[in-house]
Design an enzyme around this catalytic site. Structure first.
Site, PDB file in Angstrom:
ATOM      1  N   ASP A 218     -40.144   0.152  16.339  1.00 27.42           N
ATOM      2  CA  ASP A 218     -40.029  -1.277  16.008  1.00 27.42           C
ATOM      3  C   ASP A 218     -40.030  -2.220  17.215  1.00 27.42           C
ATOM      4  O   ASP A 218     -39.318  -3.238  17.215  1.00 27.42           O
ATOM      5  CB  ASP A 218     -38.768  -1.523  15.175  1.00 27.42           C
ATOM      6  CG  ASP A 218     -38.802  -0.812  13.850  1.00 27.42           C
ATOM      7  OD1 ASP A 218     -39.801  -0.138  13.549  1.00 27.42           O
ATOM      8  OD2 ASP A 218     -37.804  -0.902  13.112  1.00 27.42           O
TER       9      ASP A 218
ATOM     10  N   LYS B   4     -43.274   0.796   8.118  1.00 26.86           N
ATOM     11  CA  LYS B   4     -42.167   1.244   7.283  1.00 26.86           C
ATOM     12  C   LYS B   4     -41.424   0.049   6.693  1.00 26.86           C
ATOM     13  O   LYS B   4     -41.537  -1.073   7.191  1.00 26.86           O
ATOM     14  CB  LYS B   4     -41.205   2.107   8.109  1.00 26.86           C
ATOM     15  CG  LYS B   4     -40.509   1.389   9.259  1.00 26.86           C
ATOM     16  CD  LYS B   4     -39.732   2.372  10.111  1.00 26.86           C
ATOM     17  CE  LYS B   4     -38.971   1.701  11.230  1.00 26.86           C
ATOM     18  NZ  LYS B   4     -37.886   0.794  10.779  1.00 26.86           N
TER      19      LYS B   4
ATOM     20  N   VAL C 197     -35.828  -0.184  19.163  1.00 26.55           N
ATOM     21  CA  VAL C 197     -34.777  -1.070  18.668  1.00 26.55           C
ATOM     22  C   VAL C 197     -34.683  -0.942  17.140  1.00 26.55           C
ATOM     23  O   VAL C 197     -35.664  -0.600  16.483  1.00 26.55           O
ATOM     24  CB  VAL C 197     -35.069  -2.549  19.037  1.00 26.55           C
ATOM     25  CG1 VAL C 197     -35.009  -2.755  20.534  1.00 26.55           C
ATOM     26  CG2 VAL C 197     -36.415  -3.024  18.508  1.00 26.55           C
ATOM     27  N   THR C 198     -33.484  -1.153  16.628  1.00 27.38           N
ATOM     28  CA  THR C 198     -32.239  -1.271  17.354  1.00 27.38           C
ATOM     29  C   THR C 198     -31.551   0.090  17.342  1.00 27.38           C
ATOM     30  O   THR C 198     -31.744   0.893  16.427  1.00 27.38           O
ATOM     31  CB  THR C 198     -31.302  -2.318  16.733  1.00 27.38           C
ATOM     32  OG1 THR C 198     -30.954  -1.943  15.382  1.00 27.38           O
ATOM     33  CG2 THR C 198     -31.939  -3.683  16.711  1.00 27.38           C
TER      34      THR C 198
ATOM     35  N   CYS D  95     -32.456   1.250  13.207  1.00 26.84           N
ATOM     36  CA  CYS D  95     -33.692   2.009  12.972  1.00 26.84           C
ATOM     37  C   CYS D  95     -33.845   3.228  13.868  1.00 26.84           C
ATOM     38  O   CYS D  95     -34.375   4.251  13.427  1.00 26.84           O
ATOM     39  CB  CYS D  95     -34.892   1.082  13.091  1.00 26.84           C
ATOM     40  SG  CYS D  95     -34.912  -0.181  11.788  1.00 26.84           S
TER      41      CYS D  95
END
Length: 211
Positions: free
Chosen positions: A19, A111, A139-140, A144
């Site tokens: 992410d 996702k 992150v984070t 995640c």
């Protein structure tokens, strides 16, 4: 107690970059993690190391549809998501941060929940490539990254987290006290090291790959 991932076989290992998107990293972003932005140069060095060593690199992006049909409880938890101000698929903020060095042949798993394994084909991709070891960054740390590496462990992959290549943001007081980003990060790593994964630095990872 605790888990040690040794040896690390590059050809059976995947580095999952979780992410690293504009909505988390850009200055002033709705879900901004300044620490996540600061670690990008170090992450890029590790990405290059993995490519040279033969480690499979895969990225994830947390996204939601603009009609809200896949938001679930995220719309209750995160006002920027409910207001369609963050992580909306197809918007610039949902794309990978421009300074993150992704190569065109490296997949991006899109996702809709914290874990990169939930409702995606990530496990099929990893099994199809003979991967048995998963190393998480991004992150984070507490959401995640944590969920993804726990799901990896639940699926019997050999799990690791790179402590200096994960980050988060300050947590406000919601009735249980506030925590600075560094405190949240450290507490999550303590839990992961005790119960889930090998927690090591990027330099330790480099040494085990070469050793």
């Amino acid at each position: 107690m605790g888990y040690r991932l040794d040896p690390i076989e590059p050809g059976r290992t995947a580095l999952i970059v979780v992410d690293m998107q504009h909505d988390f990293l850009a200055p002033g972003a709705p879900l901004e993690s300044p620490d996540g932005r600061a670690m990008v140069p170090r992450l890029n060095e590790t990405l290059e190391l993995c490519r040279r060593a033969g480690v499979f690199v895969v990225f994830t992006a947390h996204v939601h549809r603009a009609d809200g049909s896949d938001m679930g409880r995220f719309a209750d938890l995160y006002p920027p998501i409910a207001e369609r101000a963050a992580l909306i698929d197809g918007t610039p903020g949902a794309e990978l941060y421009a300074e993150v060095d992704r190569r065109p042949d490296e997949p991006v798993i899109r996702k809709h929940r914290y874990s990169a394994f939930f409702g995606t084909d990530l496990e099929m991709i990893l099994r199809g490539r003979g991967i048995d070891t998963v190393v998480a960054t991004g992150v984070t740390t507490e959401d995640c990254v944590h969920a993804t590496i726990r799901d990896a462990m639940f699926r019997d992959f050999r799990p690791a987290v790179l402590s200096d290549l994960c980050a988060t943001y300050d947590h406000p007081d919601l009735g249980h006290g506030a925590m600075k980003a560094a405190e949240v990060h450290a507490a999550t790593l303590v839990v992961l090291a005790q119960s889930t994964a090998d927690v090591l630095t990027s330099e330790e990872f480099r040494a085990r790959l070469s050793g």
